[in-house]
Design a protein around this motif. Structure first.
Motif, mmCIF file in Angstrom:
data_model
loop_
_atom_site.group_PDB
_atom_site.id
_atom_site.type_symbol
_atom_site.label_atom_id
_atom_site.label_comp_id
_atom_site.label_asym_id
_atom_site.label_seq_id
_atom_site.Cartn_x
_atom_site.Cartn_y
_atom_site.Cartn_z
ATOM 1 N N LEU A 55 0.821 -1.202 0.000
ATOM 2 C CA LEU A 55 0.000 0.000 0.000
ATOM 3 C C LEU A 55 0.860 1.259 0.000
ATOM 4 O O LEU A 55 0.571 2.229 -0.708
ATOM 5 N N GLY A 56 1.930 1.252 0.789
ATOM 6 C CA GLY A 56 2.829 2.399 0.810
ATOM 7 C C GLY A 56 3.434 2.675 -0.551
ATOM 8 O O GLY A 56 3.548 3.841 -0.971
ATOM 9 N N ARG A 57 3.807 1.640 -1.272
ATOM 10 C CA ARG A 57 4.380 1.813 -2.607
ATOM 11 C C ARG A 57 3.331 2.301 -3.600
ATOM 12 O O ARG A 57 3.633 3.110 -4.485
ATOM 13 N N ILE A 58 2.126 1.814 -3.467
ATOM 14 C CA ILE A 58 1.049 2.281 -4.343
ATOM 15 C C ILE A 58 0.805 3.776 -4.133
ATOM 16 O O ILE A 58 0.555 4.519 -5.090
ATOM 17 N N MET A 59 0.921 4.237 -2.906
ATOM 18 C CA MET A 59 0.606 5.631 -2.594
ATOM 19 C C MET A 59 1.583 6.618 -3.203
ATOM 20 O O MET A 59 1.276 7.813 -3.306
ATOM 21 N N ILE A 60 2.774 6.146 -3.604
ATOM 22 C CA ILE A 60 3.703 7.040 -4.305
ATOM 23 C C ILE A 60 3.999 6.518 -5.715
ATOM 24 O O ILE A 60 5.000 6.859 -6.323
ATOM 25 N N ARG A 61 3.126 5.669 -6.211
ATOM 26 C CA ARG A 61 3.172 5.108 -7.558
ATOM 27 C C ARG A 61 4.467 4.355 -7.856
ATOM 28 O O ARG A 61 5.031 4.439 -8.943
ATOM 29 N N LEU A 62 4.915 3.592 -6.892
ATOM 30 C CA LEU A 62 5.976 2.621 -7.140
ATOM 31 C C LEU A 62 5.383 1.248 -7.445
ATOM 32 O O LEU A 62 6.097 0.335 -7.852
ATOM 33 N N ALA A 63 4.097 1.102 -7.196
ATOM 34 C CA ALA A 63 3.337 -0.097 -7.557
ATOM 35 C C ALA A 63 1.974 0.371 -8.029
ATOM 36 O O ALA A 63 1.525 1.458 -7.663
ATOM 37 N N GLU A 64 1.327 -0.448 -8.834
ATOM 38 C CA GLU A 64 0.051 -0.046 -9.425
ATOM 39 C C GLU A 64 -1.083 -0.876 -8.831
ATOM 40 O O GLU A 64 -0.975 -2.097 -8.705
ATOM 41 N N PRO A 65 -2.185 -0.243 -8.452
ATOM 42 C CA PRO A 65 -3.311 -1.001 -7.902
ATOM 43 C C PRO A 65 -4.052 -1.756 -8.996
ATOM 44 O O PRO A 65 -4.009 -1.386 -10.165
ATOM 45 N N SER A 66 -4.739 -2.813 -8.612
ATOM 46 C CA SER A 66 -5.598 -3.531 -9.550
ATOM 47 C C SER A 66 -6.913 -2.798 -9.749
ATOM 48 O O SER A 66 -7.565 -2.942 -10.788
ATOM 49 N N ALA A 67 -7.301 -2.014 -8.746
ATOM 50 C CA ALA A 67 -8.534 -1.224 -8.813
ATOM 51 C C ALA A 67 -8.428 -0.087 -7.815
ATOM 52 O O ALA A 67 -7.628 -0.136 -6.875
ATOM 53 N N GLY A 68 -9.239 0.947 -8.021
ATOM 54 C CA GLY A 68 -9.266 2.073 -7.104
ATOM 55 C C GLY A 68 -8.401 3.224 -7.563
ATOM 56 O O GLY A 68 -7.738 3.165 -8.606
ATOM 57 N N ARG A 69 -8.415 4.291 -6.771
ATOM 58 C CA ARG A 69 -7.677 5.505 -7.113
ATOM 59 C C ARG A 69 -6.875 6.008 -5.915
ATOM 60 O O ARG A 69 -7.257 5.807 -4.767
ATOM 61 N N VAL A 70 -5.764 6.678 -6.228
ATOM 62 C CA VAL A 70 -4.978 7.396 -5.232
ATOM 63 C C VAL A 70 -4.909 8.845 -5.681
ATOM 64 O O VAL A 70 -4.398 9.146 -6.765
ATOM 65 N N LEU A 71 -5.433 9.740 -4.863
ATOM 66 C CA LEU A 71 -5.467 11.158 -5.197
ATOM 67 C C LEU A 71 -4.429 11.910 -4.368
ATOM 68 O O LEU A 71 -4.385 11.765 -3.139
ATOM 69 N N PHE A 72 -3.594 12.677 -5.047
ATOM 70 C CA PHE A 72 -2.621 13.538 -4.389
ATOM 71 C C PHE A 72 -3.052 14.973 -4.664
ATOM 72 O O PHE A 72 -2.974 15.439 -5.794
ATOM 73 N N GLU A 73 -3.540 15.646 -3.617
ATOM 74 C CA GLU A 73 -4.101 16.990 -3.753
ATOM 75 C C GLU A 73 -5.108 17.051 -4.900
ATOM 76 O O GLU A 73 -5.126 17.987 -5.703
ATOM 77 N N GLY A 74 -5.939 16.009 -4.988
ATOM 78 C CA GLY A 74 -7.012 15.973 -5.961
ATOM 79 C C GLY A 74 -6.667 15.376 -7.305
ATOM 80 O O GLY A 74 -7.562 15.119 -8.115
ATOM 81 N N SER A 75 -5.381 15.133 -7.563
ATOM 82 C CA SER A 75 -4.961 14.564 -8.850
ATOM 83 C C SER A 75 -4.794 13.052 -8.725
ATOM 84 O O SER A 75 -4.129 12.576 -7.805
ATOM 85 N N ASP A 76 -5.387 12.320 -9.643
ATOM 86 C CA ASP A 76 -5.273 10.860 -9.665
ATOM 87 C C ASP A 76 -3.873 10.478 -10.134
ATOM 88 O O ASP A 76 -3.517 10.704 -11.294
ATOM 89 N N LEU A 77 -3.077 9.888 -9.231
ATOM 90 C CA LEU A 77 -1.689 9.570 -9.567
ATOM 91 C C LEU A 77 -1.577 8.652 -10.774
ATOM 92 O O LEU A 77 -0.621 8.752 -11.557
ATOM 93 N N PHE A 78 -2.538 7.766 -10.947
ATOM 94 C CA PHE A 78 -2.428 6.764 -12.003
ATOM 95 C C PHE A 78 -3.106 7.198 -13.296
ATOM 96 O O PHE A 78 -3.179 6.424 -14.246
ATOM 97 N N ALA A 79 -3.571 8.450 -13.319
ATOM 98 C CA ALA A 79 -4.116 9.021 -14.551
ATOM 99 C C ALA A 79 -3.223 10.126 -15.094
ATOM 100 O O ALA A 79 -3.502 10.680 -16.164
ATOM 101 N N LEU A 80 -2.134 10.435 -14.367
ATOM 102 C CA LEU A 80 -1.249 11.522 -14.786
ATOM 103 C C LEU A 80 -0.387 11.108 -15.971
ATOM 104 O O LEU A 80 0.069 9.967 -16.057
ATOM 105 N N ARG A 81 -0.148 12.059 -16.860
ATOM 106 C CA ARG A 81 0.822 11.831 -17.926
ATOM 107 C C ARG A 81 2.236 11.879 -17.355
ATOM 108 O O ARG A 81 2.464 12.384 -16.257
ATOM 109 N N LYS A 82 3.184 11.383 -18.138
ATOM 110 C CA LYS A 82 4.561 11.285 -17.652
ATOM 111 C C LYS A 82 5.117 12.634 -17.222
ATOM 112 O O LYS A 82 5.816 12.736 -16.208
#
Length: 265
Positions: A50-77
């Motif tokens: 979970l800690g790695r998912i929260m800083i996008r070192l691992a990817e979740p199978s489902a769900g979202r992680v928002l950093f100040e409202g931005s979805d980490l796994f929807a961000l462009r490079k």
């Protein structure tokens, strides 16, 4: 600052008959800016994943992680790259976090060099400042990790994580590999740095005693699910879940229950 929405993670296991193995299931909680959230659970409960998912070192199978409202796994490079310095992690074992081929000074300076945060003439002063912040003697800069004690290596790993002045810091069992006296010094140091830098922290541990010392709020993870959450005082003094109650009973056997970490040297 950080919000998890129904985060799940599964891996496949087996060779001929591959089956999904659930590690996290529908985990949701928030971390407010400037607070320390303690994430506690037994080994294998999914804390580190979970800690790695929260800083996008691992990817979740489902769900979202928002950093100040931005979805980490929807961000462009490009957007993710701008966000990366604001999120850092300190791992449990500094031996795996520090390159054995590099001196400690070079390891601490490496993030500054990669992100071009300091020029050649400024670099020495920046590294010296980081050494001073974490309580490392300047003469250790030229040594390699194998020449340092466990506590010194973890201080170096912390200095490296702080080099880019992050806002969110994941501490994944940062003292579990240290003896008790050194552990207390590192915990006290983290408290001082947290206040100095106004850090938001996810503090991961299997030890509820440490969670009680370090955290404003607590999330209890059991078999990949959140079974209880609330303020540290509420959860530790009036646990509602039977698993949490067992953790509290075990922690209360320690003489240092709700004690404060020793002051750093």
């Amino acid at each position: 600052m950080i919000e998890l929405e129904q985060v799940s993670k599964s891996y496949t296991s087996g060779f001929l008959h591959r089956k999904p193995a659930s590690v996290l299931s529908n985990v949701s909680f928030t971390i407010k800016k400037g607070e320390t959230l303690g994430l506690v659970g037994e080994s294998g409960s999914g804390k580190s994943t979970l800690g790695r998912i929260m800083i996008r070192l691992a990817e979740p199978s489902a769900g979202r992680v928002l950093f100040e409202g931005s979805d980490l796994f929807a961000l462009r490079k490009s957007a993710l790259r701008q966000l990366r310095p604001r999120m850092q992690i300190v791992f449990q074992d500094p031996d795996t976090a520090l390159d054995p081929r590099l001196s400690i000074g070079v390891s601490v300076a490496e993030p500054l060099e990669i992100w071009q945060r300091a020029g050649r003439h400024e670099m020495t002063d920046r590294v010296a400042g980081l050494f001073a912040m974490v309580g490392l003697q300047p003469e250790l800069a030229g040594r390699r990790p194998f020449e340092l004690s466990g506590g010194q290596k973890q201080r170096a790993a912390l200095a490296r994580a702080l080099a880019l002045e992050p806002e969110f810091l994941v501490l994944d069992e940062p003292t579990s590999a240290l003896d008790l006296s050194v552990q207390a010094q590192i915990l006290s140091l983290i408290q001082v740095i947290r206040q100095r830098m106004n850090l938001t922290i996810l503090f991961i541990s299997h030890d509820l005693q440490l969670i009680g010392q370090m955290s404003d709020r607590v999330v209890v993870l059991h078999q990949g699910r959140v079974v209880e959450s609330g303020t540290t005082q509420d959860v530790l003094s009036r646990p509602q879940n039977s698993y949490t109650a067992r953790l509290v009973d075990a922690a209360r056997e320690s003489d240092a229950w709700f004690g404060k970490p020793a002051q750093p040297e």
